[in-house]
Scaffold this motif. Structure first.
Motif, PDB file in Angstrom:
ATOM      1  N   THR A 110       0.849  -1.184   0.000  1.00  0.00           N
ATOM      2  CA  THR A 110       0.000   0.000   0.000  1.00  0.00           C
ATOM      3  C   THR A 110       0.889   1.239   0.000  1.00  0.00           C
ATOM      4  N   PRO A 111       0.817   2.081  -1.034  1.00  0.00           N
ATOM      5  CA  PRO A 111       1.697   3.261  -1.083  1.00  0.00           C
ATOM      6  C   PRO A 111       1.562   4.124   0.167  1.00  0.00           C
ATOM      7  N   ALA A 112       2.700   4.518   0.719  1.00  0.00           N
ATOM      8  CA  ALA A 112       2.699   5.390   1.891  1.00  0.00           C
ATOM      9  C   ALA A 112       2.117   6.749   1.524  1.00  0.00           C
ATOM     10  N   PRO A 113       1.475   7.435   2.463  1.00  0.00           N
ATOM     11  CA  PRO A 113       0.956   8.782   2.183  1.00  0.00           C
ATOM     12  C   PRO A 113       2.080   9.698   1.714  1.00  0.00           C
ATOM     13  N   ALA A 114       1.786  10.533   0.731  1.00  0.00           N
ATOM     14  CA  ALA A 114       2.791  11.457   0.196  1.00  0.00           C
ATOM     15  C   ALA A 114       3.195  12.458   1.273  1.00  0.00           C
ATOM     16  N   ILE A 115       4.491  12.745   1.341  1.00  0.00           N
ATOM     17  CA  ILE A 115       4.973  13.756   2.261  1.00  0.00           C
ATOM     18  C   ILE A 115       5.748  14.808   1.472  1.00  0.00           C
ATOM     19  N   GLN A 116       5.825  15.993   2.035  1.00  0.00           N
ATOM     20  CA  GLN A 116       6.533  17.086   1.382  1.00  0.00           C
ATOM     21  C   GLN A 116       7.301  17.848   2.462  1.00  0.00           C
ATOM     22  N   THR A 117       8.631  17.784   2.397  1.00  0.00           N
ATOM     23  CA  THR A 117       9.450  18.421   3.415  1.00  0.00           C
ATOM     24  C   THR A 117      10.669  19.062   2.761  1.00  0.00           C
TER      25      THR A 117
END
Length: 264
Positions: free
Chosen positions: A40-47
């Motif tokens: 299951t693809p991990a939730p997208a993160i933006q950092t």
């Protein structure tokens, strides 16, 4: 499509033989819980955090490229690690080595306006590993040295479970416990670009589900040597049974990757 969204009839058909191979008190529920996390693809993160690494270790042609580009654009301080040292199989398995992966990635990033220096500064090329075991031996200590706190794994759907278990064993050996974010590309019904059953028409290839769940199966030969494909779960179970183990057991993975049980 996530693992939980798919009707896993094929996996259930393999249960009787696979369950007999479980080790270290693993249960079928442990296997399913782990697969649900890995597929299951991990939730997208933006950092803007430099402690994030992106590992792209297999491509099936150029599949996975879009995920690598999206992650690197969303995380402008992250490090991209390209891994793989097997060359010359593009026409038989559709896979390419890390240097060619970099050439493809670089070309796209340049076309989209990224400065070449900025591309090079954020990429590490590991072009020696010939298989997943080599990647465990080479990438695990590299990531430990980088002290990356979060790692996105970009792998094909069928290979993600074995890759994460193998790298997890390497992390365990180094006492290194980052947050791992699976980014599987493709889904259960995705046809592999090249790999197909023996004597089948060229347009007939194994699905990612078949590559994961079926036992090793005769396939179109890449040369004069007998060839087999599929068997990803069989390989995992064999690697778990070696001494020392070549990958984490499912229970070990649930603890090491902090995977919540479906019953929690």
């Amino acid at each position: 499509m996530s693992f939980d969204a798919h009707n896993w009839e094929l996996l259930e058909k393999q249960r009787a033989r696979l369950e007999l191979l479980l080790v270290k008190n693993d249960t079928w529920e442990d296997l399913l819980t782990y697969l649900s996390w890995a597929l299951t693809p991990a939730p997208a993160i933006q950092t803007k955090d430099a402690r994030h690494a992106v590992v792209w270790g297999e491509n099936d042609g150029t599949l996975g490229l879009e995920d690598a580009i999206a992650l690197m654009r969303a995380n402008p301080a992250a490090t991209l690690i390209l891994s793989g040292g097997v060359y010359g199989r593009e026409q038989t398995t559709s896979d390419m080595g890390a240097l060619d992966m970099y050439a493809t990635y670089r070309e796209r990033m340049l076309k989209e306006g990224t400065d070449e220096t900025a591309i090079k500064e954020r990429v590490i090329i590991e072009s020696s590993s010939l298989h997943t075991g080599h990647q465990r031996e080479l990438i695990s200590p590299l990531l430990a040295a980088l002290k990356s706190e979060r790692i996105s794994f970009i792998e094909p759907f069928y290979h993600m479970p074995r890759f994460a278990l193998s790298l997890g064993e390497g992390f365990n050996d180094h006492g290194y416990r980052p947050a791992v974010l699976p980014v599987p590309f493709g889904e259960a019904t995705t046809p592999h670009p090249m790999k197909g059953p023996l004597n089948a028409p060229a347009e007939q290839t194994f699905t990612y589900e078949e590559l994961l769940c079926l036992p090793p199966t005769p396939s179109r030969a890449t040369d004069t040597v007998k060839s087999e494909d599929c068997g990803e779960l069989d390989k995992i179970l064999a690697y778990q049974a070696t001494n020392p183990a070549q990958c984490l057991s499912f229970k070990e993975a649930l603890a090491w990757f902090r995977i919540a049980s479906s019953t929690e």
